[in-house]
Design an enzyme around this catalytic site. Structure first.
Site, PDB file in Angstrom:
ATOM      1  N   GLN A 160       2.190   0.574  -5.826  1.00 11.41           N
ATOM      2  CA  GLN A 160       0.955   0.729  -6.610  1.00 11.41           C
ATOM      3  C   GLN A 160       1.253   1.150  -8.046  1.00 11.41           C
ATOM      4  O   GLN A 160       0.482   0.873  -8.956  1.00 11.41           O
ATOM      5  CB  GLN A 160       0.033   1.764  -5.933  1.00 11.41           C
ATOM      6  CG  GLN A 160      -0.485   1.313  -4.578  1.00 11.41           C
ATOM      7  CD  GLN A 160      -1.439   0.129  -4.672  1.00 11.41           C
ATOM      8  OE1 GLN A 160      -2.319   0.085  -5.533  1.00 11.41           O
ATOM      9  NE2 GLN A 160      -1.253  -0.857  -3.796  1.00 11.41           N
ATOM     10  N   TYR A 173       6.940 -13.843 -26.323  1.00 14.48           N
ATOM     11  CA  TYR A 173       7.953 -12.826 -26.033  1.00 14.48           C
ATOM     12  C   TYR A 173       8.719 -12.418 -27.290  1.00 14.48           C
ATOM     13  O   TYR A 173       9.185 -11.294 -27.403  1.00 14.48           O
ATOM     14  CB  TYR A 173       8.940 -13.309 -24.959  1.00 14.48           C
ATOM     15  CG  TYR A 173       8.297 -13.808 -23.688  1.00 14.48           C
ATOM     16  CD1 TYR A 173       7.042 -13.359 -23.281  1.00 14.48           C
ATOM     17  CD2 TYR A 173       8.932 -14.743 -22.882  1.00 14.48           C
ATOM     18  CE1 TYR A 173       6.451 -13.829 -22.121  1.00 14.48           C
ATOM     19  CE2 TYR A 173       8.356 -15.214 -21.719  1.00 14.48           C
ATOM     20  CZ  TYR A 173       7.110 -14.765 -21.343  1.00 14.48           C
ATOM     21  OH  TYR A 173       6.529 -15.234 -20.197  1.00 14.48           O
ATOM     22  N   LYS A 230       6.841 -11.408 -33.547  1.00 16.37           N
ATOM     23  CA  LYS A 230       7.332 -10.360 -34.450  1.00 16.37           C
ATOM     24  C   LYS A 230       6.597  -9.038 -34.251  1.00 16.37           C
ATOM     25  O   LYS A 230       7.201  -7.991 -34.083  1.00 16.37           O
ATOM     26  CB  LYS A 230       7.083 -10.788 -35.902  1.00 16.37           C
ATOM     27  CG  LYS A 230       8.082 -11.743 -36.460  1.00 16.37           C
ATOM     28  CD  LYS A 230       7.881 -11.749 -37.980  1.00 16.37           C
ATOM     29  CE  LYS A 230       8.551 -12.958 -38.599  1.00 16.37           C
ATOM     30  NZ  LYS A 230       7.697 -14.148 -38.614  1.00 16.37           N
ATOM     31  N   LYS A 278       7.255  -2.230 -41.559  1.00 15.74           N
ATOM     32  CA  LYS A 278       7.102  -3.421 -42.414  1.00 15.74           C
ATOM     33  C   LYS A 278       8.194  -4.453 -42.144  1.00 15.74           C
ATOM     34  O   LYS A 278       9.368  -4.106 -42.041  1.00 15.74           O
ATOM     35  CB  LYS A 278       7.131  -3.010 -43.891  1.00 15.74           C
ATOM     36  CG  LYS A 278       6.032  -2.027 -44.257  1.00 15.74           C
ATOM     37  CD  LYS A 278       4.652  -2.689 -44.251  1.00 15.74           C
ATOM     38  CE  LYS A 278       3.546  -1.694 -44.526  1.00 15.74           C
ATOM     39  NZ  LYS A 278       2.851  -1.238 -43.339  1.00 15.74           N
ATOM     40  N   HIS A 307      16.626  -3.097 -15.006  1.00 14.31           N
ATOM     41  CA  HIS A 307      15.482  -2.873 -14.116  1.00 14.31           C
ATOM     42  C   HIS A 307      15.768  -3.397 -12.713  1.00 14.31           C
ATOM     43  O   HIS A 307      15.184  -2.925 -11.744  1.00 14.31           O
ATOM     44  CB  HIS A 307      14.197  -3.475 -14.711  1.00 14.31           C
ATOM     45  CG  HIS A 307      14.120  -4.956 -14.641  1.00 14.31           C
ATOM     46  ND1 HIS A 307      14.560  -5.774 -15.638  1.00 14.31           N
ATOM     47  CD2 HIS A 307      13.656  -5.775 -13.667  1.00 14.31           C
ATOM     48  CE1 HIS A 307      14.358  -7.031 -15.293  1.00 14.31           C
ATOM     49  NE2 HIS A 307      13.818  -7.067 -14.101  1.00 14.31           N
ATOM     50  N   ARG A 328      13.730 -33.913  -6.228  1.00 15.72           N
ATOM     51  CA  ARG A 328      13.862 -35.379  -6.365  1.00 15.72           C
ATOM     52  C   ARG A 328      14.229 -35.743  -7.794  1.00 15.72           C
ATOM     53  O   ARG A 328      13.779 -35.100  -8.744  1.00 15.72           O
ATOM     54  CB  ARG A 328      12.530 -36.043  -6.024  1.00 15.72           C
ATOM     55  CG  ARG A 328      12.261 -36.182  -4.543  1.00 15.72           C
ATOM     56  CD  ARG A 328      12.930 -37.383  -3.952  1.00 15.72           C
ATOM     57  NE  ARG A 328      12.477 -38.637  -4.562  1.00 15.72           N
ATOM     58  CZ  ARG A 328      11.345 -39.247  -4.260  1.00 15.72           C
ATOM     59  NH1 ARG A 328      10.530 -38.728  -3.365  1.00 15.72           N
ATOM     60  NH2 ARG A 328      11.017 -40.376  -4.852  1.00 15.72           N
ATOM     61  N   ASP A 381       0.817  -1.221   0.000  1.00 13.90           N
ATOM     62  CA  ASP A 381       0.000   0.000   0.000  1.00 13.90           C
ATOM     63  C   ASP A 381       0.851   1.272   0.000  1.00 13.90           C
ATOM     64  O   ASP A 381       0.680   2.147   0.856  1.00 13.90           O
ATOM     65  CB  ASP A 381      -0.954  -0.020   1.205  1.00 13.90           C
ATOM     66  CG  ASP A 381      -1.969  -1.136   1.096  1.00 13.90           C
ATOM     67  OD1 ASP A 381      -2.230  -1.600  -0.026  1.00 13.90           O
ATOM     68  OD2 ASP A 381      -2.506  -1.565   2.139  1.00 13.90           O
ATOM     69  N   GLN A 413       2.753  -6.055 -18.071  1.00 18.53           N
ATOM     70  CA  GLN A 413       3.733  -7.125 -17.893  1.00 18.53           C
ATOM     71  C   GLN A 413       4.447  -7.447 -19.211  1.00 18.53           C
ATOM     72  O   GLN A 413       5.642  -7.649 -19.231  1.00 18.53           O
ATOM     73  CB  GLN A 413       2.996  -8.373 -17.381  1.00 18.53           C
ATOM     74  CG  GLN A 413       3.847  -9.607 -17.195  1.00 18.53           C
ATOM     75  CD  GLN A 413       4.634  -9.587 -15.900  1.00 18.53           C
ATOM     76  OE1 GLN A 413       4.369  -8.779 -14.996  1.00 18.53           O
ATOM     77  NE2 GLN A 413       5.598 -10.467 -15.788  1.00 18.53           N
TER      78      GLN A 413
END
Ligand SMILES: [Zn+2]
Length: 560
Positions: free
Chosen positions: A130, A363, A366, A444, A221, A341, A125, A137
């Protein structure tokens, strides 16, 4: 405001038995908080639940407890202490603080109802956290996949939650690891805050825009995240709140930052040397939860695989819940690592398969990437004419806002609309590009190729448009001149991707453990086919910036 909270409420004990913990105060960690096992909404509690809540909050007055039961008092009365017969100011404050301190529940579309400790809610908060609500994303990917409208905010909540799940799982299975409540909170905070430093359109900003706008600096970032985290803590007075919940800010802030960026650079490359300062070598495994620099298997990916797949409409075949069940800390080469495991190898292959699908289909899409390039072009043209006010009233541009976290807090995807809706003639060129995106008049696509060589060095990137422009066969007549500045050459390659694609490098060594040979003797398993799965990642794509259609496609490009 914080100090007022802390003055009236007894200090919380920590599970790690710190000497600073008062011996007789009520327990308030995640599992033993006054509301543990109770419905998070206290208004739904019946008299028995109110009775047990009051006891856990440290109210031992037998008359009060008796009255609660006899009068069948419900939870909706808790915010009104006088109705419960509590008249002293100190006790009223104590009860109100107890109510505030209950865990908060958030309904997340991926993980369901997820609970957060009050300290984590205090971090969520804040304006700095925020802000992530306004950063897509998948950046320009939303212009290709209409479902990909999710933001960094919900992903960060998911990572904070999963970090807690994994660290608790290890703590419960292996008490000998001595994972404290303090450790758990710090790992969760790192999970929540690991992406605070993303700029507009996520990877577009640190992968494309900043390298072009400020070629003289190297900025990621992750660096932004630790700067923003520090600003978040300081500007909201959260050091005191951290202390209140049993954290030691001097050590723990460093530990949280280290989990996000990795260890500080060491001039001596000595693998046996422990470089982290926030936690000792015995707790090395804690650094593998949020951002695993060793093999890339971490809760950040678990969340974005599940979340991105959900929003993109792609099947996610990786089940992190199974990984959680089988995760264990083992000692490998004198260092404690998170292992799984041996029979779970198939599940891990699924994880890398999901990752591969996401890269190929989303991701590296094109059109998504060319839209990121167009937004970048618009931002570059707008940069000098956009003013963002930072600390002490100083003015910053889009590219310099990263130098001042107060300015950076105000820089989100919103800048796109600011340019689009502005009437400033200085922004005409930038606005025109954004309008082209809206009308789907995109740069293009010329062609793509996968060269036989493994890698292209960074210093050679800038020559590529020239090389493409001069690849025109001399016997072909062109209607328009082919200029290097009109060509965009996008590269995708494993490691050091120049254009911001986040591609992890897989270490072929993933530690495993066998049930029969207890975890002290893990069996390292080499996974060569993982690399096969990720091979041929060097791909070159060429785009033509001019918006009229191209009359000529260099045939040499297709063949090379
Ligand atoms: Zn992330």
């Amino acid at each position: 405001m914080q100090s007022a909270d802390s003055q009236n409420t007894p200090k919380r004990p920590r599970r790690d038995g710190s000497p600073r913990t008062p011996p007789d105060s009520p327990l308030a960690d995640a599992e033993t908080s006054p509301s543990h096992d109770l419905d998070p909404d206290y208004r739904t509690w019946g008299p028995e639940q109110v009775w047990s809540f009051l006891r856990r909050c440290g109210f031992s007055d037998s008359e009060l407890l008796k009255r609660c039961r006899e009068k069948r008092m419900s939870g909706s009365l808790l915010p009104f202490p006088e109705d419960l017969g509590i008249s002293s100011h100190g006790k009223k404050m104590k009860l109100l603080n107890c109510i505030q301190d209950t865990m908060k529940v958030i309904n997340d579309p991926i993980h369901g109802h997820i609970e957060f400790h009050p300290l984590l809610m205090r971090i969520i908060d804040t304006p700095q956290f925020q802000r992530l609500r306004y950063i897509k994303q998948l950046g320009g990917g939303y212009y290709v996949f209409p479902g990909a409208s999710h933001n960094r905010f919900e992903h960060s909540l998911g990572v904070g939650y999963l970090a807690g799940r994994l660290v608790r799982e290890l703590s419960e299975k292996q008490p000998e690891l001595q994972i404290s409540e303090r450790d758990i909170l710090c790992v969760q905070i790192a999970g929540l805050c690991h992406d605070l430093g993303h700029g507009p359109f996520s990877h577009m900003f640190d992968g494309r825009f900043i390298p072009l706008a400020r070629p003289e600096i190297k900025w990621t970032h992750e660096q932004g995240s630790v700067m923003m985290f520090e600003h978040l803590i300081n500007s909201n007075g959260l050091q005191d709140v951290m202390k209140y919940y049993g954290l030691i800010p001097e050590e723990d802030i460093l530990f949280i930052k280290e989990q996000i960026t990795g260890p500080p650079e060491s001039p001596i490359k000595d693998a046996s040397k422990w470089l982290y300062k926030g936690r000792p070598k015995e707790k090395s495994f804690l650094y593998e939860i949020v951002a695993n620099k060793r093999n890339g298997i971490d809760v950040d990916k678990w969340d974005y695989f599940a979340r991105d797949c959900h929003h993109l409409g792609i099947q996610n075949s990786f089940d992190y819940k199974r990984f959680l069940k089988f995760a264990r800390v083992c000692e490998v080469d004198n260092m404690k690592h998170i292992c799984t495991r041996e029979k779970e190898v198939g599940n891990l292959y699924d994880m890398f398969h999901t990752r591969n699908c996401l890269h190929r289909r989303a991701y590296q899409h094109k059109v998504g990437n060319i839209i990121d390039t167009m937004i970048t072009d618009a931002f570059l043209k707008a940069d000098d004419h956009i003013e963002i006010t930072g600390s002490a009233g100083r003015k910053y541009h889009i590219s310099t806002a990263i130098d001042d976290m107060e300015a950076f807090t105000k820089l989100t995807d919103n800048i796109f609309l600011e340019i689009l809706y502005s009437t400033d003639p200085n922004l005409n060129d930038a606005r025109m590009i954004l309008k082209k995106i809206e009308s789907r008049n995109l740069y293009k696509f010329v062609g793509e190729t996968q060269p036989m060589i493994q890698r292209i060095k960074k210093e050679n990137y800038e020559h590529l448009p020239n090389e493409v422009a001069s690849a025109k066969p001399s016997d072909v007549e062109l209607e328009a001149e082919l200029k290097a500045e009109d060509l965009i050459v996008d590269l995708f390659q494993e490691k050091h991707i120049p254009q911001g694609q986040e591609i992890l490098v897989i270490s072929p060594f993933v530690p495993y453990y066998h049930l029969q040979t207890p975890c002290k003797i893990p069996v390292p398993l080499r996974l060569p086919s993982l690399n096969q799965l990720l091979s041929s990642w060097l791909k070159i794509l060429v785009w033509y910036r001019a918006l009229h259609s191209l009359q000529f496609l260099p045939s040499s490009l297709e063949a090379s």
